[in-house]
Scaffold this motif. Sequence first.
Motif, PDB file in Angstrom:
ATOM      1  N   TYR A   1      -2.261   0.266  -1.701  1.00 44.94           N
ATOM      2  CA  TYR A   1      -0.954   0.922  -1.695  1.00 44.94           C
ATOM      3  C   TYR A   1      -0.424   1.107  -3.114  1.00 44.94           C
ATOM      4  CZ  TYR A   1      -1.277  -0.580   3.159  1.00 44.94           C
ATOM      5  OH  TYR A   1      -1.705  -0.795   4.448  1.00 44.94           O
ATOM      6  N   CYS A   2       0.400   2.121  -3.282  1.00 48.57           N
ATOM      7  CA  CYS A   2       0.964   2.435  -4.593  1.00 48.57           C
ATOM      8  C   CYS A   2       1.963   1.350  -5.009  1.00 48.57           C
ATOM      9  CB  CYS A   2       1.658   3.793  -4.544  1.00 48.57           C
ATOM     10  SG  CYS A   2       2.515   4.231  -6.080  1.00 48.57           S
ATOM     11  N   PRO A   3       1.799   0.746  -6.176  1.00 44.99           N
ATOM     12  CA  PRO A   3       2.736  -0.305  -6.595  1.00 44.99           C
ATOM     13  C   PRO A   3       4.138   0.239  -6.856  1.00 44.99           C
ATOM     14  CG  PRO A   3       1.203   0.226  -8.374  1.00 44.99           C
ATOM     15  CD  PRO A   3       0.700   0.933  -7.153  1.00 44.99           C
ATOM     16  N   THR A   4       4.225   1.457  -7.358  1.00 48.31           N
ATOM     17  CA  THR A   4       5.541   2.049  -7.605  1.00 48.31           C
ATOM     18  C   THR A   4       6.265   2.319  -6.294  1.00 48.31           C
ATOM     19  OG1 THR A   4       4.791   3.073  -9.664  1.00 48.31           O
ATOM     20  CG2 THR A   4       6.751   4.009  -8.631  1.00 48.31           C
ATOM     21  N   GLY A   5       5.539   2.841  -5.311  1.00 52.71           N
ATOM     22  CA  GLY A   5       6.140   3.097  -4.011  1.00 52.71           C
ATOM     23  C   GLY A   5       6.580   1.818  -3.326  1.00 52.71           C
ATOM     24  N   ARG A   6       5.747   0.783  -3.383  1.00 55.23           N
ATOM     25  CA  ARG A   6       6.094  -0.485  -2.759  1.00 55.23           C
ATOM     26  C   ARG A   6       7.356  -1.070  -3.393  1.00 55.23           C
ATOM     27  NH1 ARG A   6       3.282  -4.443  -3.660  1.00 55.23           N
ATOM     28  NH2 ARG A   6       3.923  -5.593  -1.803  1.00 55.23           N
ATOM     29  N   ARG A   7       7.444  -0.994  -4.700  1.00 54.97           N
ATOM     30  CA  ARG A   7       8.624  -1.517  -5.386  1.00 54.97           C
ATOM     31  C   ARG A   7       9.873  -0.720  -4.997  1.00 54.97           C
ATOM     32  NH1 ARG A   7       6.499  -1.749  -9.900  1.00 54.97           N
ATOM     33  NH2 ARG A   7       7.095   0.281 -10.727  1.00 54.97           N
ATOM     34  N   ALA A   8       9.737   0.587  -4.891  1.00 55.18           N
ATOM     35  CA  ALA A   8      10.879   1.420  -4.512  1.00 55.18           C
ATOM     36  C   ALA A   8      11.358   1.090  -3.099  1.00 55.18           C
ATOM     37  CB  ALA A   8      10.507   2.904  -4.616  1.00 55.18           C
ATOM     38  N   VAL A   9      10.427   0.835  -2.183  1.00 56.02           N
ATOM     39  CA  VAL A   9      10.810   0.480  -0.815  1.00 56.02           C
ATOM     40  C   VAL A   9      11.536  -0.852  -0.790  1.00 56.02           C
ATOM     41  CG1 VAL A   9       9.983  -0.109   1.484  1.00 56.02           C
ATOM     42  CG2 VAL A   9       8.961   1.812   0.260  1.00 56.02           C
ATOM     43  N   ALA A  10      10.982  -1.856  -1.469  1.00 58.42           N
ATOM     44  CA  ALA A  10      11.591  -3.187  -1.463  1.00 58.42           C
ATOM     45  C   ALA A  10      12.991  -3.145  -2.064  1.00 58.42           C
ATOM     46  CB  ALA A  10      10.709  -4.169  -2.222  1.00 58.42           C
ATOM     47  N   GLU A  11      13.144  -2.458  -3.180  1.00 56.15           N
ATOM     48  CA  GLU A  11      14.453  -2.402  -3.841  1.00 56.15           C
ATOM     49  C   GLU A  11      15.457  -1.615  -3.009  1.00 56.15           C
ATOM     50  OE1 GLU A  11      13.589  -0.826  -7.686  1.00 56.15           O
ATOM     51  OE2 GLU A  11      12.781  -2.728  -8.457  1.00 56.15           O
TER      52      GLU A  11
ATOM     53  N   ARG B   1      -5.913   7.858  -1.095  1.00 54.85           N
ATOM     54  CA  ARG B   1      -6.556   7.422  -2.331  1.00 54.85           C
ATOM     55  C   ARG B   1      -7.644   8.412  -2.755  1.00 54.85           C
ATOM     56  NH1 ARG B   1      -6.546   2.428  -4.477  1.00 54.85           N
ATOM     57  NH2 ARG B   1      -4.349   2.670  -3.927  1.00 54.85           N
ATOM     58  N   GLU B   2      -8.420   8.918  -1.799  1.00 58.07           N
ATOM     59  CA  GLU B   2      -9.480   9.874  -2.142  1.00 58.07           C
ATOM     60  C   GLU B   2      -8.925  11.204  -2.658  1.00 58.07           C
ATOM     61  OE1 GLU B   2     -13.381   8.575   0.437  1.00 58.07           O
ATOM     62  OE2 GLU B   2     -12.314  10.413   1.014  1.00 58.07           O
ATOM     63  N   LEU B   3      -7.662  11.476  -2.386  1.00 58.40           N
ATOM     64  CA  LEU B   3      -7.012  12.681  -2.896  1.00 58.40           C
ATOM     65  C   LEU B   3      -6.125  12.382  -4.100  1.00 58.40           C
ATOM     66  CD1 LEU B   3      -5.967  14.440   0.452  1.00 58.40           C
ATOM     67  CD2 LEU B   3      -7.949  14.939  -0.996  1.00 58.40           C
ATOM     68  N   ALA B   4      -6.199  11.147  -4.614  1.00 56.36           N
ATOM     69  CA  ALA B   4      -5.403  10.711  -5.765  1.00 56.36           C
ATOM     70  C   ALA B   4      -3.908  10.818  -5.487  1.00 56.36           C
ATOM     71  CB  ALA B   4      -5.774  11.497  -7.022  1.00 56.36           C
ATOM     72  N   LEU B   5      -3.522  10.550  -4.246  1.00 56.67           N
ATOM     73  CA  LEU B   5      -2.116  10.520  -3.862  1.00 56.67           C
ATOM     74  C   LEU B   5      -1.599   9.086  -3.887  1.00 56.67           C
ATOM     75  CD1 LEU B   5      -2.244  12.853  -0.701  1.00 56.67           C
ATOM     76  CD2 LEU B   5      -1.720  13.508  -3.064  1.00 56.67           C
ATOM     77  N   CYS B   6      -0.304   8.934  -4.127  1.00 56.08           N
ATOM     78  CA  CYS B   6       0.341   7.642  -3.931  1.00 56.08           C
ATOM     79  C   CYS B   6       0.633   7.488  -2.441  1.00 56.08           C
ATOM     80  CB  CYS B   6       1.658   7.579  -4.709  1.00 56.08           C
ATOM     81  SG  CYS B   6       1.490   7.764  -6.491  1.00 56.08           S
ATOM     82  N   TYR B   7       0.374   6.319  -1.888  1.00 51.93           N
ATOM     83  CA  TYR B   7       0.637   6.078  -0.480  1.00 51.93           C
ATOM     84  C   TYR B   7       1.302   4.723  -0.327  1.00 51.93           C
ATOM     85  CZ  TYR B   7      -0.061   5.519   4.570  1.00 51.93           C
ATOM     86  OH  TYR B   7       0.140   5.329   5.913  1.00 51.93           O
ATOM     87  N   THR B   8       2.401   4.696   0.417  1.00 51.34           N
ATOM     88  CA  THR B   8       3.156   3.465   0.651  1.00 51.34           C
ATOM     89  C   THR B   8       3.471   3.348   2.133  1.00 51.34           C
ATOM     90  OG1 THR B   8       4.194   3.723  -1.530  1.00 51.34           O
ATOM     91  CG2 THR B   8       5.186   2.145  -0.001  1.00 51.34           C
ATOM     92  N   SER B   9       3.167   2.201   2.708  1.00 48.54           N
ATOM     93  CA  SER B   9       3.427   1.959   4.118  1.00 48.54           C
ATOM     94  C   SER B   9       4.729   1.191   4.300  1.00 48.54           C
ATOM     95  CB  SER B   9       2.270   1.171   4.731  1.00 48.54           C
ATOM     96  OG  SER B   9       2.463   0.986   6.112  1.00 48.54           O
ATOM     97  N   LEU B  10       5.594   1.686   5.187  1.00 47.45           N
ATOM     98  CA  LEU B  10       6.821   0.983   5.577  1.00 47.45           C
ATOM     99  C   LEU B  10       6.642   0.553   7.022  1.00 47.45           C
ATOM    100  CD1 LEU B  10       7.654   3.669   3.748  1.00 47.45           C
ATOM    101  CD2 LEU B  10       9.943   2.785   4.098  1.00 47.45           C
TER     102      LEU B  10
END
Length: 275
Positions: A139-149, A201-210
Motif C-alpha cells: 500500500y502507498c505510504p502517503t495514502g495510508r498516512r492521509a487516511v489515518a490523519e 502496483r503493476e501500473l505504478a499507481l498509488c493504492y490505499t485500502s480503507l
Amino acid sequence: MSTSASASQPTAEIGVIGGSGFYSFLDDVEEVRVDTPYGPPSDPVAIGELAGRRVAFIPRHGRDHRFPPHKIPYRANMWALRSLGVRQVLGPCAVGSLTPDHGPGTLAVPDQLADRTSGRDQTYYEHGAAVHVSFSDPYCPTGRRAVAESARASGWEPVDSGTLVVIEGPRFSTRAESRWFASQGWTLIGMTGHPEAVLARELALCYTSLCLVTDLDAGIEEGEGVTMEEVLRVFGDNIDRLRGVVADVVKALPTERSCPCPGVLDGIKLPLELP
C-alpha cells in the motif's frame, strides 16, 4: 450521459473503487464508457468533483451488484482508471475482523496483505517478458498516512496497521479457516483487496485500502457466524462517516507524488504499453 473514451474524454487525478453508498458522492458527474484490453470495467466510470479535486469512481461490484468478488473485472477497472489520468486510488471496502480488538465499526488501514484467492487474473504481464514488480509493501505510504490523519481529525480513531487476508469468496470462512488465519497474525479478512492492490502496483499507481470492519469473523466469536444481513447493517450505519473520511483524504492527497509508487517500474522493460 454516457460517452465513449476518446481524446476529448474527461480526466481525473484520483480514483475511488467502492461499493454501496458511494454511487452519488461526486458533484457534476459525467459517465464515461472506457474500453480496455481486458474488457469493460464493472460499470461506466463516473467522473466528477469532490473536495475540489477531479475524481473517477467505479462501483466495484457494478451498480446492480452483479459481480461477485471472484468475478469482478479487476484488470479492466484499474486499467480504465489509469487511462483516465488517475494516479492515486482509494479502495474503501467492508471486511471482517480476525481479532476481538477490532470490533464492528472500526476503521482499519492495513499495511500488509496476504493472498488466499485462487484463479483470479492478477497480472498484466502474462506474455512477452517476465516482469517482477516489488510488492513487499503493498500500500502507498502517503495514502495510508492521509487516511489515518483524516480519520483522526474527524474523531474516528483508526487502526493504522495490520494484515488483510483476501479469500476467494463468495462464501464466508469456516470457523477452522478463520482461526487458522488469526493464528498467522492476520487481523482483517475480505474478498476484494486482491488483486486490486497488485494490479495498481503493476501500473505504478498509488493504492490505499480503507477497511470498515462489519463483523467478527466466524472463528473469533461464538454464535451463528457471519451473515450478509449483519454486514450490510453495520456498513449502512457507518457509510456517512466513511464517505466523509474519503472526501477528506481526497482533499489531503498531494498533487505531486513523492512516494515510491511512481518509480516501481523504473528500469523494467515492459511487454506492453501502459495507458
